[in-house]
Structures are given as C-alpha cells and as structure tokens.
Design a protein around this motif. Structure first.
Motif, mmCIF file in Angstrom:
data_model
loop_
_atom_site.group_PDB
_atom_site.id
_atom_site.type_symbol
_atom_site.label_atom_id
_atom_site.label_comp_id
_atom_site.label_asym_id
_atom_site.label_seq_id
_atom_site.Cartn_x
_atom_site.Cartn_y
_atom_site.Cartn_z
ATOM 1 N N PHE A 27 0.838 -1.205 0.000
ATOM 2 C CA PHE A 27 0.000 0.000 0.000
ATOM 3 C C PHE A 27 0.869 1.250 0.000
ATOM 4 O O PHE A 27 0.611 2.206 -0.759
ATOM 5 N N SER A 30 2.216 1.797 -3.370
ATOM 6 C CA SER A 30 1.188 2.273 -4.307
ATOM 7 C C SER A 30 0.898 3.752 -4.115
ATOM 8 O O SER A 30 0.460 4.428 -5.047
ATOM 9 N N ARG A 31 1.140 4.253 -2.907
ATOM 10 C CA ARG A 31 0.917 5.667 -2.602
ATOM 11 C C ARG A 31 2.169 6.521 -2.841
ATOM 12 O O ARG A 31 2.154 7.711 -2.567
ATOM 13 N N ASP A 176 -9.664 -9.556 1.129
ATOM 14 C CA ASP A 176 -9.830 -9.352 -0.310
ATOM 15 C C ASP A 176 -11.035 -10.157 -0.782
ATOM 16 O O ASP A 176 -10.952 -11.359 -1.003
ATOM 17 N N ASP A 351 -12.618 -3.407 4.080
ATOM 18 C CA ASP A 351 -11.782 -3.124 2.915
ATOM 19 C C ASP A 351 -10.369 -2.723 3.354
ATOM 20 O O ASP A 351 -10.204 -1.790 4.150
ATOM 21 N N TRP A 352 -9.367 -3.400 2.821
ATOM 22 C CA TRP A 352 -7.985 -3.119 3.202
ATOM 23 C C TRP A 352 -7.603 -1.661 2.936
ATOM 24 O O TRP A 352 -6.911 -1.035 3.738
ATOM 25 N N ASN A 353 -8.050 -1.131 1.828
ATOM 26 C CA ASN A 353 -7.659 0.220 1.447
ATOM 27 C C ASN A 353 -8.088 1.239 2.500
ATOM 28 O O ASN A 353 -7.301 2.098 2.917
ATOM 29 N N ASN A 354 -9.333 1.133 2.960
ATOM 30 C CA ASN A 354 -9.829 2.057 3.982
ATOM 31 C C ASN A 354 -9.074 1.899 5.297
ATOM 32 O O ASN A 354 -8.782 2.881 5.991
ATOM 33 N N ILE A 357 -5.627 3.485 4.898
ATOM 34 C CA ILE A 357 -5.725 4.954 4.895
ATOM 35 C C ILE A 357 -5.810 5.473 6.328
ATOM 36 O O ILE A 357 -5.189 6.479 6.684
#
Length: 375
Positions: A27, A30-31, A176, A351-354, A357
């Motif tokens: 992550f 990716s950022r 996922d 959700d992994w993304n949240n 973040i």
C-alpha cells in the motif's frame, strides 16, 4: 513521509502478521511513500529488494514462523542515516524490533508499535506460565516510549488496557473479497482431495498447541462419518494430529491463493477452536467466502463473530458444545446459507484500502506532532 519498518516476521512467511505487513508496504508503495523494511532472512530471494534488508536468523520456539534474527547493527545504522526516516514502526518485540527501538531512541526518531500476538497466553500451552510476569515487564518496557500502539481488535485493546497500557489504537484487518468469495461449483476441490462425504468442515491455521486443533480430531472421531474434516496448514503438531486422526480427516498442508479460496468456498462450516487470537484473519476469509463459522468464544474473534448471525461462539474446550453447534448448522441448510450471506456482507465492510488509509493518518499525526514540537 518516510517509513522504516522493523519486524521479526515478513513475507514470504505465511502467518497473519507477515501477510498483513506485506500488504501494508505494498500500500505504501502504491501511494508513492518511501519505506525500508528490516526483517529476518527468508528461504527465497523473491522478496530481496532495495527496500528490504534481511539478516541471518533462527526460528523462535514458541512461534516458528517468527524468527530471531542476528542483525548487523552497523548496516542498520548506515541505512537509517542514509534514509532519514520520518517515523519508525516496530511490529515485533524481538531482536529486529529491539534494533528499531534502539535506533529510534538514539537517533531521536518518533516510533509507533503494533501488538499482534498474545504470547503470554502461548506460555500456558508450553508449561511456561512462570515466565508470564517477566513477559509483561518486558512488554511494558518495550512499548512505553511508543507514540501509539496499534492492536487489531477491541478485545486486544481491552486486554492491554487491563495491563496498564496507554496510547492504544485499533488497526483492524481487512479481506480481499475478490479472492475469497462464494462459489456455486466446488467439484474441483472435492476431486483434488477425493472427498465423497456430504459435508465439509474446514480448519485453516497453524498446527500448534495454542490453536487447540486437537478438539477437531476428537470431534471427527465422535461425529458422523458423512463429514470430511479438512485441516489446512502446517506446524509442530502436524504428525501427532495425523497419527490421531480418523480416515475422514484430510491434511492438505499450506494452501494459498486460489487453492485456499476454493477450500473456504467448498466448506459447509469453518471451525476455528483457537482461544489465543488477537483478531482471526482466517475467520474474515471464511466470511468473505460465504462460509459460517464455529469459533472459540475467546480472543479477537469475539469482536467479529455475531452469534447466530455470522456464526456460533462456543467455549474452546467444551467438546459437547462444539459437537452440538456443528450438528445444528449441518442439519439446517437454510440457516447455514443465511449465516453465510450475513458473513459475506460483513466481510465487504472490511476493505484493506480504507483500513490502511486510517493507519497512514495515524502516522501523519505522529509526524505532525514531532514537526510541531520542533517548529
């Protein structure tokens, strides 16, 4: 933001901590956030990159997937001086973690820590309860200077609060749902393992004392032969369990990716008797696959399993309670499907993304606090 991560377990190790940390640095990459990882050596060069530094190590007897490294202090110092991290994240309290702690203090770099494993509870299963007092003294000393301590569940947060820890924050876990999902046709999995029984009860995890897997072998002996018990994973108890198991128990060894996703989806029930979890990543994977669970009513899983909605919680050592719970779900197909749908819907909220973040936001708060202090 520049992040230095110190951990005694990392990919390609297959435990939940290593996999979570690998997702985290993916992550960050990716950022566009610069990072360095200091970790024990691995058996493959696939994860040897310019961002990951490995050190010779040996396995820790209480947790073989976690390695005790012999770090090169000079190398670590040189890399940190060159990298100039904004923040250090210490994920484990062993040798690599100690190096991170040492240089965070020596170089005046703010650091956060994460607590992943109830090692105090592991001691009980290895007749080492007398070490518990010293474990907690060390754990307090190790974490007392951390700006924030991240824990995976409300249960773990309460566990540490009762021990006098402060600055605790929840860093939850995700799943996922595009990899783990319900499947209409599970014949491929059944053919692979020659399963002809009507029902499948699945376990995924380490085969070690603290996971309480013995109870599943006893259930297999006592319950209907129309159930195939599938044990996914490896560990020090594997050979012992195989010797004790009846013919309707299948040991697959480690599975990952598509093979693991097929196992979850093919199962009627996911049985997880471990009483020592801080979260229970595998439970969330089962949820995403639409498979209801029967879990030990202890530890981090109690914060993600809702009784009679996504699964059943039972005392970890009550054989009759486990037998009744599994029989109840196997007899009521409609109830299983209803629970499976609820479990899937819950998994979609993780959700992994949240989650990442939110963790990054914590990092930024720590960095801003240090910047403001010197401004």
């Amino acid at each position: 933001m520049k992040v230095a991560l110190f951990t005694d377990t990392f990919a390609p190790e297959v435990n939940g901590v290593a996999r979570t940390l690998k997702r985290w640095v993916d992550f960050l990459e990716s950022r566009g956030i610069d990072f360095r990882v200091f970790a024990p050596e691995t058996q493959t060069d696939d994860f040897s990159t310019n961002y990951i530094y490995h050190f010779k190590s040996f396995r820790f007897f209480l947790y073989p997937e976690c390695r005790l490294a012999i770090p090169n202090m000079m190398t670590i110092r040189q890399q940190l001086e060159q990298f100039q991290p904004t923040l250090i994240h210490i994920a484990t309290p062993f040798n690599i973690g100690l190096c991170g702690l040492h240089y965070a203090k020596k170089m005046n770099i703010p650091f956060v820590a994460s607590y992943h494993t109830h090692f105090d509870q592991y001691l009980h299963y290895y007749n080492l309860d007398f070490l518990s007092h010293w474990f907690w003294r060390y754990t307090h000393w190790f974490h007392r200077s951390a700006e924030k301590i991240f824990v995976p569940s409300e249960e773990t947060l309460n566990h540490l609060q009762q021990r006098g820890f402060t600055n605790l924050h929840i860093w939850s876990r995700g799943v996922d749902c595009s990899t783990f999902y319900p499947r209409e046709n599970n014949e491929s999995f059944r053919k692979t393992y020659h399963i002809t029984e009507r029902h499948i009860v699945l376990y995924v995890g380490r085969l070690a004392r603290e996971k309480n897997v013995d109870i599943l072998i006893e259930l297999a002996k006592q319950m209907s032969p129309s159930i195939r018990w599938v044990i996914v994973g490896d560990g020090p108890l594997k050979e012992h369990l195989k010797q004790q198991a009846p013919k309707n128990v299948t040991f697959t060894g480690f599975l990952n990716g598509e093979a693991l996703a097929e196992a979850y989806a093919a199962a009627d029930i996911f049985a997880f008797p471990s009483p020592t979890e801080t979260f229970g990543n595998v439970v969330l994977e089962s949820f995403a696959s639409g498979t209801p669970v029967v879990c030990a009513n202890r530890g981090g899983v109690t914060t993600i399993v809702t009784e009679q909605q996504t699964g059943l919680l039972r005392p970890p050592d009550d054989l009759n309670a486990w037998k009744e719970a599994i029989e109840y779900l196997l007899k009521d197909e409609q109830k299983r499907k209803q629970m499976g749908k609820c479990a899937r819907e819950y998994a979609k909220t993780k959700d992994w993304n949240n989650i990442f973040i939110e963790l990054l936001s914590h990092y930024e708060q720590v960095a801003h606090k240090r910047f403001s202090h010197y401004a």
